[in-house]
Enzyme design. Structure first.
Site, PDB file in Angstrom:
ATOM      1  N   ASP A  45       0.841  -1.200   0.000  1.00 39.35           N
ATOM      2  CA  ASP A  45       0.000   0.000   0.000  1.00 39.35           C
ATOM      3  C   ASP A  45       0.878   1.253   0.000  1.00 39.35           C
ATOM      4  OD1 ASP A  45       0.848  -0.170   2.604  1.00 39.35           O
ATOM      5  OD2 ASP A  45      -1.139  -0.057   3.521  1.00 39.35           O
ATOM      6  N   SER A  46       2.200   1.048  -0.047  1.00 45.13           N
ATOM      7  CA  SER A  46       3.117   2.163  -0.323  1.00 45.13           C
ATOM      8  C   SER A  46       2.765   2.802  -1.668  1.00 45.13           C
ATOM      9  CB  SER A  46       4.569   1.678  -0.325  1.00 45.13           C
ATOM     10  OG  SER A  46       4.713   0.545  -1.160  1.00 45.13           O
ATOM     11  N   ASP A  84      -1.049  -6.177  -0.103  1.00 44.20           N
ATOM     12  CA  ASP A  84      -1.392  -5.491   1.146  1.00 44.20           C
ATOM     13  C   ASP A  84      -2.893  -5.318   1.291  1.00 44.20           C
ATOM     14  OD1 ASP A  84       0.574  -4.865   2.977  1.00 44.20           O
ATOM     15  OD2 ASP A  84       1.295  -3.117   1.852  1.00 44.20           O
ATOM     16  N   LYS A 112      -1.253  -9.352   3.255  1.00 36.56           N
ATOM     17  CA  LYS A 112      -0.458  -8.831   4.382  1.00 36.56           C
ATOM     18  C   LYS A 112      -1.300  -7.848   5.199  1.00 36.56           C
ATOM     19  CE  LYS A 112       3.278  -5.939   3.794  1.00 36.56           C
ATOM     20  NZ  LYS A 112       2.904  -4.704   4.511  1.00 36.56           N
ATOM     21  N   GLU A 114      -1.194  -5.320   8.850  1.00 36.70           N
ATOM     22  CA  GLU A 114      -0.329  -4.656   9.834  1.00 36.70           C
ATOM     23  C   GLU A 114      -0.947  -4.756  11.217  1.00 36.70           C
ATOM     24  OE1 GLU A 114       0.474  -0.629   8.696  1.00 36.70           O
ATOM     25  OE2 GLU A 114       1.196  -1.204   6.707  1.00 36.70           O
ATOM     26  N   GLU A 181       9.550  -4.192  10.225  1.00 34.28           N
ATOM     27  CA  GLU A 181      10.035  -2.916   9.674  1.00 34.28           C
ATOM     28  C   GLU A 181      10.623  -2.024  10.768  1.00 34.28           C
ATOM     29  OE1 GLU A 181       7.326  -0.954   7.020  1.00 34.28           O
ATOM     30  OE2 GLU A 181       8.553   0.867   6.931  1.00 34.28           O
TER      31      GLU A 181
HETATM   32  O1  KIV Z   1       3.563  -1.040   1.550  1.00 26.00           O
HETATM   33  C1  KIV Z   1       4.725  -1.438   1.465  1.00 26.00           C
HETATM   34  O2  KIV Z   1       5.432  -1.249   0.489  1.00 26.00           O
HETATM   35  C2  KIV Z   1       5.259  -2.196   2.604  1.00 26.00           C
HETATM   36  C3  KIV Z   1       6.730  -2.377   2.675  1.00 26.00           C
HETATM   37  C4  KIV Z   1       7.366  -1.122   3.055  1.00 26.00           C
HETATM   38  C5  KIV Z   1       7.102  -3.493   3.578  1.00 26.00           C
HETATM   39  O3  KIV Z   1       4.511  -2.587   3.457  1.00 26.00           O
END
Ligand code: KIV
Length: 263
Positions: A45-46, A84, A112, A114, A181
């Site tokens: 989600d970056s 994500d 994934k 968090e 992280e």
């Molecule tokens: O969203 C993302 O790119 C991430 C990485 C920084 C691990 O979660």
């Protein structure tokens, strides 16, 4: 070509061989990364920051990650893709199942999430329903407003112990991978040694089983990158060589070096 599976990643951990992961958001880069031997990609989600220009990951929606997962899968048919789950898309176990199904249908191999022990029921429910899960601990960017900024986590004994407890609890809940992280190297080592599953670090030193970086950081595109980032394009000269150099330096333990790590 044979698709990469969790069996391959577990075998790497067993053999103490490190692996490189990178974020990908579109078919062209995903194809290039796969061509250079990157077997695991994260549709992070970056993308809220790298693709959409936001200053956090919070505006990203499930529809956004579904779209980008479909793009990455089109470019990299054999790659192990982690997608994500965006902010507030897994607030309840039921909601997480509904949204994880969309990502799996778009081509993800794993989702994934968090967070720590509070995710126990959600992870159990997902894994019991055949959705493989990666957890993300340490600096969790979706919680930036709670954490008070993008800061190293687990620096004191109490918060370090809490992260270890969370990691063990989430492994019991059924996660098959953990992203860790921005934590000090000694804490990353304790967690990596404690868990049976592979641990992928970012800003956690070279002691984890794998590494992940945002592709824009690897290619030197990010303005003001964090300390743990290395611009591989600068050294390698072109994109393909930069990805190969990243992979080689992760696998050999050269990257991340001391200058990219927290103590
Ligand atoms: O969203 C993302 O790119 C991430 C990485 C920084 C691990 O979660």
């Amino acid at each position: 070509m044979k698709p990469i599976t969790m069996t391959d990643l577990n075998q790497l951990k067993k053999e103490k061989r490190k692996f490189a992961t990178i974020t990908a958001y579109d078919a062209s880069f995903a194809h290039l990364f796969a061509e250079q031997g990157i077997d695991v990609m994260l549709v992070g989600d970056s993308l809220g920051m790298t693709v959409q220009g936001a200053d956090t990951t919070i505006p990203v929606t499930v529809e956004d990650t579904v779209y980008h997962t479909r793009c990455v899968r089109a470019g990299a048919p054999y790659t192990f893709i982690i997608a994500d789950m965006p902010f507030m898309s897994y607030a309840t176990p039921e909601q997480s199942c509904e949204n994880a199904a969309k990502l799996m249908r778009a081509g993800a191999n794993m989702v994934k999430l968090e967070g720590g022990s509070w995710l126990y029921d959600t992870i159990s429910m997902l894994t019991e329903r055949s959705v493989p899960v990666c957890a993300h601990l340490g600096l969790t960017p979706q919680s930036v407003h709670i954490l008070g900024g993008y800061r190293v986590q687990g620096r004191d004994e109490e918060s370090a112990n809490q992260l270890i407890k969370d990691a063990i609890t989430l492994e019991k809940a059924g996660i098959q991978l953990l992203v860790l992280e921005c934590v000090p190297v000694d804490l990353a080592k304790r967690i990596t040694d404690e868990l049976q599953i592979p641990v992928i670090g970012i800003g956690a030193g070279n002691v984890t089983d794998g590494q992940v970086l945002v592709m824009h950081d690897v290619l030197g595109i990010t303005v003001s990158p964090p300390k743990f980032v290395k611009n591989f394009l600068e050294e390698a000269g072109n994109i393909r060589a930069a990805i190969r150099l990243y992979k080689e330096q992760v696998e050999s333990g050269i990257y991340p070096g001391k200058e990219h790590s927290f103590y």
